[in-house]
Design a protein around this motif. Structure first.
Motif, PDB file in Angstrom:
ATOM      1  N   THR A  46       0.840  -1.206   0.000  1.00  0.00           N
ATOM      2  CA  THR A  46       0.000   0.000   0.000  1.00  0.00           C
ATOM      3  C   THR A  46       0.874   1.255   0.000  1.00  0.00           C
ATOM      4  N   VAL A  49       2.594   1.653  -3.459  1.00  0.00           N
ATOM      5  CA  VAL A  49       1.631   2.087  -4.477  1.00  0.00           C
ATOM      6  C   VAL A  49       1.264   3.559  -4.270  1.00  0.00           C
ATOM      7  N   ASP A  53       3.557   6.728  -8.867  1.00  0.00           N
ATOM      8  CA  ASP A  53       2.412   6.823  -9.771  1.00  0.00           C
ATOM      9  C   ASP A  53       2.092   5.491 -10.436  1.00  0.00           C
ATOM     10  N   TYR A 100      -5.198 -10.537  -3.961  1.00  0.00           N
ATOM     11  CA  TYR A 100      -5.130 -10.162  -5.379  1.00  0.00           C
ATOM     12  C   TYR A 100      -5.443 -11.343  -6.291  1.00  0.00           C
ATOM     13  N   PHE A 111      -0.269  -1.182 -11.051  1.00  0.00           N
ATOM     14  CA  PHE A 111      -1.051  -0.169 -10.349  1.00  0.00           C
ATOM     15  C   PHE A 111      -0.760   1.179 -10.994  1.00  0.00           C
ATOM     16  N   ASN A 113      -1.903   5.240 -10.470  1.00  0.00           N
ATOM     17  CA  ASN A 113      -2.603   6.194  -9.607  1.00  0.00           C
ATOM     18  C   ASN A 113      -3.301   5.497  -8.436  1.00  0.00           C
ATOM     19  N   GLY A 114      -2.619   4.525  -7.848  1.00  0.00           N
ATOM     20  CA  GLY A 114      -3.109   3.873  -6.649  1.00  0.00           C
ATOM     21  C   GLY A 114      -4.099   2.738  -6.853  1.00  0.00           C
ATOM     22  N   GLN A 115      -4.467   2.463  -8.097  1.00  0.00           N
ATOM     23  CA  GLN A 115      -5.471   1.427  -8.369  1.00  0.00           C
ATOM     24  C   GLN A 115      -4.921   0.366  -9.317  1.00  0.00           C
ATOM     25  N   PRO A 116      -5.318  -0.902  -9.139  1.00  0.00           N
ATOM     26  CA  PRO A 116      -4.921  -1.928 -10.116  1.00  0.00           C
ATOM     27  C   PRO A 116      -5.494  -1.570 -11.489  1.00  0.00           C
ATOM     28  N   ALA A 117      -4.627  -1.520 -12.496  1.00  0.00           N
ATOM     29  CA  ALA A 117      -5.070  -1.105 -13.823  1.00  0.00           C
ATOM     30  C   ALA A 117      -4.916  -2.215 -14.868  1.00  0.00           C
ATOM     31  N   ARG A 119      -3.512  -6.571 -15.459  1.00  0.00           N
ATOM     32  CA  ARG A 119      -3.136  -7.838 -14.827  1.00  0.00           C
ATOM     33  C   ARG A 119      -2.616  -8.766 -15.922  1.00  0.00           C
ATOM     34  N   HIS A 136       0.370   3.858 -19.054  1.00  0.00           N
ATOM     35  CA  HIS A 136      -0.008   4.453 -17.777  1.00  0.00           C
ATOM     36  C   HIS A 136       1.002   5.461 -17.220  1.00  0.00           C
TER      37      HIS A 136
END
Length: 137
Positions: A46, A49, A53, A100, A111, A113-117, A119, A136
């Motif tokens: 956390t 991340v 960025d 996850y 990740f 901007n803090g979110q999983p984008a 996989r 990204h």
């Protein structure tokens, strides 16, 4: 097409080198580490991340052959792109792997901007990883 991608890659690398050479003390947070960060627990992931960025999280196991093959690629990505790379040993971090939904190895979670984008599961080549990251950065 391949020549255009290679030119973009060269330009991006030059930009990153310029940022590294001219970055003042106050700009150090935007720099991604040039080596993978070994994560031990959800709090560390956390924090990593939140601090960067773009983070490519590599869920791996020491006994996994494809994970071992991917390691030099991941190290190159850490050194040459604007993404931070987080290495997560699933044997030592089983709860994080479950959180996850890691079912196949290696599993890479990008990740942004803090979110999983993104996989990716299984062995990936360097060009594929660079392409995913560049969307990204």
């Amino acid at each position: 097409m391949a020549e255009e991608i290679e030119e973009i890659r060269r330009q991006k690398l030059a930009e990153l080198r310029n940022q590294a050479g001219t970055g003042g003390a106050g700009e150090s947070d935007s720099q991604s580490p040039s080596e993978p960060i070994h994560i031990d627990g959800g709090a560390e992931l956390t924090e990593t991340v939140a601090e960067h960025d773009v983070v490519l999280a590599d869920f791996y196991a020491d006994w996994c052959g494809p994970c071992q093959m991917l390691e030099p690629v991941v190290e190159t990505i850490a050194a040459e792109t604007g993404a931070a790379v987080a290495k997560i040993d699933i044997d030592a971090n089983q709860q994080l792997a479950a959180e996850y939904s890691v079912q196949g190895l290696p599993t890479l979670v990008l990740f942004a901007n803090g979110q999983p984008a993104e996989r990716l599961v299984g062995m990936q080549d360097e060009a594929q990883l660079r392409s995913v990251i560049e969307k990204h950065v």
